[in-house]
Design a protein around this motif. Structure first.
Motif, PDB file in Angstrom:
ATOM      1  N   ASN A   2     -24.319  -6.791 -27.266  1.00 16.76           N
ATOM      2  CA  ASN A   2     -24.970  -7.052 -28.544  1.00 16.76           C
ATOM      3  C   ASN A   2     -26.169  -7.954 -28.296  1.00 16.76           C
ATOM      4  O   ASN A   2     -26.040  -9.027 -27.722  1.00 16.76           O
ATOM      5  N   GLU A  76     -20.155  -0.881 -32.916  1.00 19.39           N
ATOM      6  CA  GLU A  76     -19.117  -1.090 -31.907  1.00 19.39           C
ATOM      7  C   GLU A  76     -18.794   0.225 -31.192  1.00 19.39           C
ATOM      8  O   GLU A  76     -18.665   0.264 -29.970  1.00 19.39           O
ATOM      9  N   ARG A 103     -13.985  -9.420 -34.329  1.00 22.11           N
ATOM     10  CA  ARG A 103     -13.826  -8.118 -33.664  1.00 22.11           C
ATOM     11  C   ARG A 103     -13.670  -8.279 -32.160  1.00 22.11           C
ATOM     12  O   ARG A 103     -13.689  -7.297 -31.420  1.00 22.11           O
ATOM     13  N   VAL A 105     -15.824  -9.561 -30.085  1.00 22.54           N
ATOM     14  CA  VAL A 105     -17.074  -9.443 -29.326  1.00 22.54           C
ATOM     15  C   VAL A 105     -17.993 -10.606 -29.696  1.00 22.54           C
ATOM     16  O   VAL A 105     -17.612 -11.492 -30.457  1.00 22.54           O
TER      17      VAL A 105
END
Ligand code: AMP
Length: 186
Positions: A2, A76, A103, A105
């Motif tokens: 990300n 995702e 999540r 992450v």
């Protein structure tokens, strides 16, 4: 992965995000594009934000956080997102960190595109002449730059403290900026 592409309006974030989408199959999450789509569709949200965008002011944190949250599952599944134009306030950055953490992450890198104000003003005058985007007019652009300096630039120390901030020279050609981003990510 990300990634946040960070920089003032007209720094070239959108152009570089689109390239990374093509090369890496990631999803581009541009709150500006989402808001413009809402305005074009004439939805309730579009009607609510139309004047705010035209002036160059920021819409509320609540609105953009909800737009991003709606797209995180899709990002995702694609293996990560390129955040373009989001977050723009510390509250948005904190909300993003929380949404990603829930999540399992996180933001992996923040690439700041450095472009000086004079170059930005020239770029935007050219883009306004070519594309006629309403908030590229000189008055709204001034408001956008002010919003960046007041609300968004304080995010630099936020991400620096997390050890995630890297810088790329945003003044060159599209190719040279792309190279600088790739080096920053390597
Ligand atoms: P952009 O295309 O990213 O330059 O965004 C265009 C306009 O949409 C901005 O000038 C704001 O009015 C609004 N906008 C986009 N993203 C955000 C955000 N993260 N927070 C607040 N307003 C936003």
């Amino acid at each position: 992965m990300n990634l946040i592409l960070f920089g003032p309006p007209a720094a070239g974030k959108g152009t570089q995000a689109k390239r990374l989408v093509e090369e890496k199959g990631m999803v581009q999450l541009s709150t500006g594009d989402m808001l413009r789509a809402a305005i074009a569709s004439g939805s309730e949200l579009g009607l609510k934000v139309k004047d705010v965008l035209a002036r160059g002011d920021l819409v509320t944190d609540e609105i953009v956080i909800a737009l991003i949250e709606d797209r995180l599952t899709e990002a995702e599944a694609a293996g990560g997102a390129i955040f373009d134009g989001f977050p723009r306030t510390v509250a948005q950055a904190e909300a993003l960190d929380e949404m990603l953490a829930s999540r399992g992450v996180q933001i992996d890198a923040v690439v700041r595109l450095k472009v000086d104000d004079h170059a930005l003003t020239e770029r935007i005058a050219k883009r306004f002449a070519e594309q006629g985007r309403p908030d590229d007019n000189p008055e709204s652009f001034k408001v956008r730059l002010e919003a960046y300096n007041r609300n968004t630039a304080p995010l630099l120390p936020y991400y620096e403290a997390q050890g995630k901030l890297t810088e790329a020279d945003g003044m060159g050609s599209i190719e040279s900026v792309a190279k600088a981003i790739d080096e920053a990510l390597a």
